[in-house]
Design a protein around this motif. Structure first.
Motif, PDB file in Angstrom:
ATOM      1  N   HIS A 114       5.792   8.324  -1.939  1.00 37.83           N
ATOM      2  CA  HIS A 114       5.892   7.370  -0.831  1.00 37.83           C
ATOM      3  C   HIS A 114       5.599   5.921  -1.224  1.00 37.83           C
ATOM      4  O   HIS A 114       6.485   5.074  -1.147  1.00 37.83           O
ATOM      5  CB  HIS A 114       4.954   7.798   0.306  1.00 37.83           C
ATOM      6  N   LEU A 115       4.352   5.632  -1.595  1.00 38.90           N
ATOM      7  CA  LEU A 115       3.921   4.256  -1.784  1.00 38.90           C
ATOM      8  C   LEU A 115       3.054   4.128  -3.029  1.00 38.90           C
ATOM      9  O   LEU A 115       2.414   5.097  -3.451  1.00 38.90           O
ATOM     10  CB  LEU A 115       3.106   3.787  -0.561  1.00 38.90           C
ATOM     11  N   PRO A 116       2.995   2.939  -3.607  1.00 45.11           N
ATOM     12  CA  PRO A 116       2.103   2.753  -4.762  1.00 45.11           C
ATOM     13  C   PRO A 116       0.636   2.789  -4.321  1.00 45.11           C
ATOM     14  O   PRO A 116       0.315   2.553  -3.151  1.00 45.11           O
ATOM     15  CB  PRO A 116       2.485   1.362  -5.279  1.00 45.11           C
TER      16      PRO A 116
ATOM     17  N   ILE B  27      -1.367  -4.845  10.105  1.00 40.83           N
ATOM     18  CA  ILE B  27      -0.808  -3.681  10.789  1.00 40.83           C
ATOM     19  C   ILE B  27      -0.821  -2.513   9.811  1.00 40.83           C
ATOM     20  O   ILE B  27      -0.145  -2.551   8.775  1.00 40.83           O
ATOM     21  CB  ILE B  27       0.616  -3.935  11.306  1.00 40.83           C
ATOM     22  N   THR B  28      -1.593  -1.486  10.137  1.00 39.25           N
ATOM     23  CA  THR B  28      -1.753  -0.339   9.254  1.00 39.25           C
ATOM     24  C   THR B  28      -1.367   0.949   9.979  1.00 39.25           C
ATOM     25  O   THR B  28      -1.222   0.976  11.203  1.00 39.25           O
ATOM     26  CB  THR B  28      -3.204  -0.235   8.747  1.00 39.25           C
TER      27      THR B  28
ATOM     28  N   SER C 163       6.498   1.000   4.182  1.00 32.72           N
ATOM     29  CA  SER C 163       6.211  -0.129   3.303  1.00 32.72           C
ATOM     30  C   SER C 163       6.007  -1.432   4.074  1.00 32.72           C
ATOM     31  O   SER C 163       5.413  -2.382   3.547  1.00 32.72           O
ATOM     32  CB  SER C 163       7.331  -0.299   2.268  1.00 32.72           C
ATOM     33  N   ALA C 164       6.479  -1.496   5.326  1.00 33.56           N
ATOM     34  CA  ALA C 164       6.282  -2.704   6.129  1.00 33.56           C
ATOM     35  C   ALA C 164       4.841  -2.853   6.604  1.00 33.56           C
ATOM     36  O   ALA C 164       4.430  -3.939   7.030  1.00 33.56           O
ATOM     37  CB  ALA C 164       7.220  -2.694   7.333  1.00 33.56           C
ATOM     38  N   ALA C 165       4.072  -1.772   6.548  1.00 32.19           N
ATOM     39  CA  ALA C 165       2.660  -1.839   6.939  1.00 32.19           C
ATOM     40  C   ALA C 165       1.875  -2.647   5.919  1.00 32.19           C
ATOM     41  O   ALA C 165       2.225  -2.699   4.731  1.00 32.19           O
ATOM     42  CB  ALA C 165       2.085  -0.433   7.049  1.00 32.19           C
ATOM     43  N   THR C 166       0.794  -3.277   6.380  1.00 31.71           N
ATOM     44  CA  THR C 166      -0.073  -4.021   5.465  1.00 31.71           C
ATOM     45  C   THR C 166      -0.656  -3.069   4.426  1.00 31.71           C
ATOM     46  O   THR C 166      -0.736  -3.396   3.247  1.00 31.71           O
ATOM     47  CB  THR C 166      -1.194  -4.734   6.235  1.00 31.71           C
TER      48      THR C 166
END
Length: 446
Positions: A339-341, A280-281, A297-300
């Motif tokens: 946001h994300l790494p 899930i993206t 962060s719950a997204a793949t």
């Protein structure tokens, strides 16, 4: 008189017998001298195109008529090996793959042949290993011919169009069994297929259109959101797809912040509805609205729209490269800083270019209506040497785009800075030869 009648009757019987014998002899002579060409009549059009089935199902060839009926020899072959001599044939493969089905009908030394293919989507498959994601993202117009499965690790197929009511239109994938063929060929190659869902309107870049709220309207409402999740779940299961990409691009309207915020609960609900192993993206923007996105962060992983800066369009805009390496870096750094790494981010590369059709006296873009976009393969058709450049003057007043060299540089940035991978939008805008942008990305990040 009786003897005369008997003689006449005997003569009549003999004449009939002789006449019948002559007719039989003549028929044999004609057949020997003019052998009948065997023919195959495909009444139900079983050979008109490839049949696509799932492993465990049967491909049936029941609508076949043959002449001369009852006399011709029949041979059904699978991959060159004879498997049946009956007029009807049912093929029940024990594994996934692509099989060649051939029917040969012979009579008096002459033959007629029909052939087709059966594509079998395997029930179990193993994804090929990869270090970095190299994903082709297809539009709804794409076919399996637009993918070289040797050059990709994943396929995203934007086939679900979301309406404000929460309905899901997947009809473009049904024409010619496009969706089934893409999934079958991908799974045979060990490549997962992700269903892309978006609003009904988008430009060649697959992104936002001013004041559209199709997708946003649906996911802001709890009941419509639940309805949409159910439809997506059902389609993914029916087509044996491996996940979903949420391409919610309703960010050019007054409702943009609320539309973007609604991605959070939609992602949560979709993740709960799909199998635990589902991919899930989310595909997101890198402009100033990146601040509006909830925790993803719950997204793949998250796909970044790191192309088309929108500063080279509009009245009197300076002409230039709208999808530079610098723009990719700028967008990627916004997401890694806030946001994300990098290990959760897949960066986008465009397979289209910005074309100027009219310039003003200063050499800048003339107006809002004086530019458009060209697919990469259309650019190469206009200028066969364009693959090695970023600009060509062979169409309009010039076209700026990402050629093989620029994509290779972008791939190096992705590889050397710890990003999860890259994707090409759109795979069906690309070529399938040595000048392919997908090939350049794949080679550059592996």
């Amino acid at each position: 008189m009786k003897k005369v009648y008997k003689k006449i009757l005997f003569l009549l019987v003999m004449m009939v017998a002789l006449s019948t014998g002559c007719k039989k002899d003549i028929a044999k002579e004609q057949e020997a001298g003019n052998p009948l060409q065997p023919r195959i009549f495909d009444i139900l059009r079983d050979f008109s195109g490839a049949q696509i089935i799932n492993e465990g199902d049967t491909a049936k060839f029941n609508g076949i008529e043959i002449t001369p009926a009852g006399k011709a020899d029949v041979s059904w072959m699978v991959d060159g090996k004879e498997v049946s001599k009956d007029k009807k044939f049912a093929f029940a493969p024990a594994r996934g793959g692509e099989f060649v089905i051939k029917l040969k009908v012979s009579y008096n030394g002459d033959s007629s042949v029909r052939s087709t293919k059966v594509l079998v989507n395997p029930s179990t498959y193993t994804f090929k290993p990869y270090t970095k994601i190299a994903m082709t993202y297809l539009t709804q117009d794409a076919t399996a011919a637009n993918v070289n499965f040797n050059n990709v690790t994943h396929v995203a197929y934007k086939i679900g169009l979301v309406s404000p009511e929460g309905d899901l239109d997947t009809s473009p994938g049904e024409a010619g069994q496009k969706a089934r063929e893409i999934v079958a060929r991908a799974h045979i190659a060990g490549v997962p297929v992700i269903m892309g869902i978006s609003g009904r309107l988008s430009g060649i870049d697959g992104w936002a259109i001013y004041e559209t709220n199709d997708f946003g309207t649906a996911i802001r409402d709890a009941a419509k959101r639940t309805k949409l999740v159910g439809l997506v779940k059902a389609y993914v299961a029916a087509k044996q797809m491996d996940g979903v990409d949420i391409m919610m691009t309703d960010i050019n309207s007054g409702n943009a912040p609320d539309n973007i915020h609604a991605i959070g609960p939609f992602l949560t609900q979709l993740k709960a509805a799909l199998p635990a192993k589902a991919i899930i993206t989310v595909t997101v923007t890198t402009n100033y609205q990146h601040w509006e996105y909830p925790d993803l962060s719950a997204a793949t992983w998250v796909n970044l729209h790191t192309f088309e800066d929108n500063i080279h369009i509009g009245p009197d805009a300076q002409v230039g490269q709208s999808s530079s390496l610098a723009f990719m870096k700028e967008g990627a750094e916004k997401w890694t800083n806030f946001h994300l790494p990098a290990s959760k981010l897949v960066l986008g590369v465009p397979a289209f270019g910005l074309r100027y059709n009219a310039l003003n006296g200063a050499g800048n873009n003339e107006s809002w209506g004086s530019y458009d976009y060209m697919t990469y393969k259309a650019i190469l058709a206009a200028d066969p040497t364009a693959f090695g450049k970023e600009f060509t003057d062979k169409s309009g007043k010039g076209v700026y785009y990402s050629g093989v060299q620029l994509v290779t540089l972008k791939a190096g940035y992705i590889k050397n800075n710890g990003f999860k991978g890259g994707y090409v939008w759109a795979g069906d805008y690309d070529t399938q030869d040595a000048n392919s942008l997908m090939l350049a990305l794949f080679n550059g990040i592996k």
